[in-house]
Design a protein around this motif. Structure first.
Motif, PDB file in Angstrom:
ATOM      1  N   ARG A 141      -1.761   1.524  13.454  1.00 36.81           N
ATOM      2  CA  ARG A 141      -2.590   0.371  13.107  1.00 36.81           C
ATOM      3  C   ARG A 141      -3.370  -0.160  14.300  1.00 36.81           C
ATOM      4  O   ARG A 141      -2.883  -0.151  15.429  1.00 36.81           O
ATOM      5  CB  ARG A 141      -1.708  -0.738  12.527  1.00 36.81           C
ATOM      6  N   ARG A 180      -9.491   2.787   7.606  1.00 39.69           N
ATOM      7  CA  ARG A 180     -10.188   1.522   7.902  1.00 39.69           C
ATOM      8  C   ARG A 180      -9.322   0.601   8.744  1.00 39.69           C
ATOM      9  O   ARG A 180      -9.826  -0.309   9.389  1.00 39.69           O
ATOM     10  CB  ARG A 180     -10.559   0.801   6.604  1.00 39.69           C
ATOM     11  N   PHE A 181      -8.012   0.807   8.730  1.00 38.90           N
ATOM     12  CA  PHE A 181      -7.079  -0.090   9.404  1.00 38.90           C
ATOM     13  C   PHE A 181      -6.519   0.473  10.703  1.00 38.90           C
ATOM     14  O   PHE A 181      -5.751  -0.180  11.383  1.00 38.90           O
ATOM     15  CB  PHE A 181      -5.925  -0.423   8.455  1.00 38.90           C
ATOM     16  N   ALA A 214      -1.191  -3.078   0.978  1.00 35.54           N
ATOM     17  CA  ALA A 214      -1.948  -3.719  -0.095  1.00 35.54           C
ATOM     18  C   ALA A 214      -3.249  -2.970  -0.384  1.00 35.54           C
ATOM     19  O   ALA A 214      -3.635  -2.812  -1.551  1.00 35.54           O
ATOM     20  CB  ALA A 214      -2.244  -5.173   0.277  1.00 35.54           C
ATOM     21  N   ALA A 215      -3.920  -2.488   0.642  1.00 33.83           N
ATOM     22  CA  ALA A 215      -5.175  -1.755   0.450  1.00 33.83           C
ATOM     23  C   ALA A 215      -4.939  -0.445  -0.286  1.00 33.83           C
ATOM     24  O   ALA A 215      -5.709  -0.079  -1.185  1.00 33.83           O
ATOM     25  CB  ALA A 215      -5.847  -1.490   1.796  1.00 33.83           C
ATOM     26  N   VAL A 267      -8.977   5.217   2.938  1.00 27.42           N
ATOM     27  CA  VAL A 267      -8.589   3.812   2.838  1.00 27.42           C
ATOM     28  C   VAL A 267      -7.819   3.398   4.091  1.00 27.42           C
ATOM     29  O   VAL A 267      -8.153   2.413   4.735  1.00 27.42           O
ATOM     30  CB  VAL A 267      -7.732   3.566   1.569  1.00 27.42           C
ATOM     31  N   MET A 284      -1.036  -5.305   5.226  1.00 28.75           N
ATOM     32  CA  MET A 284      -2.466  -5.171   4.931  1.00 28.75           C
ATOM     33  C   MET A 284      -2.792  -3.745   4.481  1.00 28.75           C
ATOM     34  O   MET A 284      -3.529  -3.539   3.525  1.00 28.75           O
ATOM     35  CB  MET A 284      -3.304  -5.545   6.155  1.00 28.75           C
ATOM     36  N   VAL A 285      -2.239  -2.753   5.180  1.00 27.83           N
ATOM     37  CA  VAL A 285      -2.493  -1.354   4.827  1.00 27.83           C
ATOM     38  C   VAL A 285      -1.860  -1.048   3.474  1.00 27.83           C
ATOM     39  O   VAL A 285      -2.477  -0.430   2.603  1.00 27.83           O
ATOM     40  CB  VAL A 285      -1.967  -0.393   5.914  1.00 27.83           C
ATOM     41  N   SER A 323      -4.151  -1.301  -3.950  1.00 22.92           N
ATOM     42  CA  SER A 323      -5.322  -1.777  -4.692  1.00 22.92           C
ATOM     43  C   SER A 323      -6.340  -0.659  -4.911  1.00 22.92           C
ATOM     44  O   SER A 323      -7.147  -0.729  -5.842  1.00 22.92           O
ATOM     45  CB  SER A 323      -5.971  -2.977  -4.004  1.00 22.92           C
ATOM     46  N   ALA A 324      -6.272   0.401  -4.094  1.00 24.66           N
ATOM     47  CA  ALA A 324      -7.156   1.562  -4.283  1.00 24.66           C
ATOM     48  C   ALA A 324      -6.596   2.517  -5.338  1.00 24.66           C
ATOM     49  O   ALA A 324      -7.212   3.526  -5.652  1.00 24.66           O
ATOM     50  CB  ALA A 324      -7.348   2.292  -2.957  1.00 24.66           C
TER      51      ALA A 324
END
Length: 76
Positions: free
Chosen positions: A39, A4-5, A50-51, A1, A47-48, A54-55
């Protein structure tokens, strides 16, 4: 996850490696429960964070270290 960032620059660390990089003696990295992310431009710490949440990760430390993000997770 997190990859991706940006680039995951640290996960599990040995005691010696943790000492070399100036990690805390009780670092979550020593237990494989933390990671650091350098990042990509335009990607915020939020953003990281939250990802990851949410995962389904249970984030217990979320630190914007300016040049990277640090996250520690609750044990599963």
């Amino acid at each position: 996850v997190a990859a991706r960032f940006g680039i995951v620059t640290s996960g599990w660390r040995s005691v010696e490696h943790n000492r070399r990089v100036g990690g805390m003696p009780n670092s979550y990295h020593l237990r494989g429960m933390a990671l650091d992310v350098q990042r990509r431009p335009g990607v915020t710490h939020q953003m990281v964070d939250a990802a990851l949440r949410s995962a389904g990760f249970v984030v217990i430390e979320s630190l914007d270290e300016v040049d990277h993000s640090h996250f520690a997770f609750a044990p599963v």
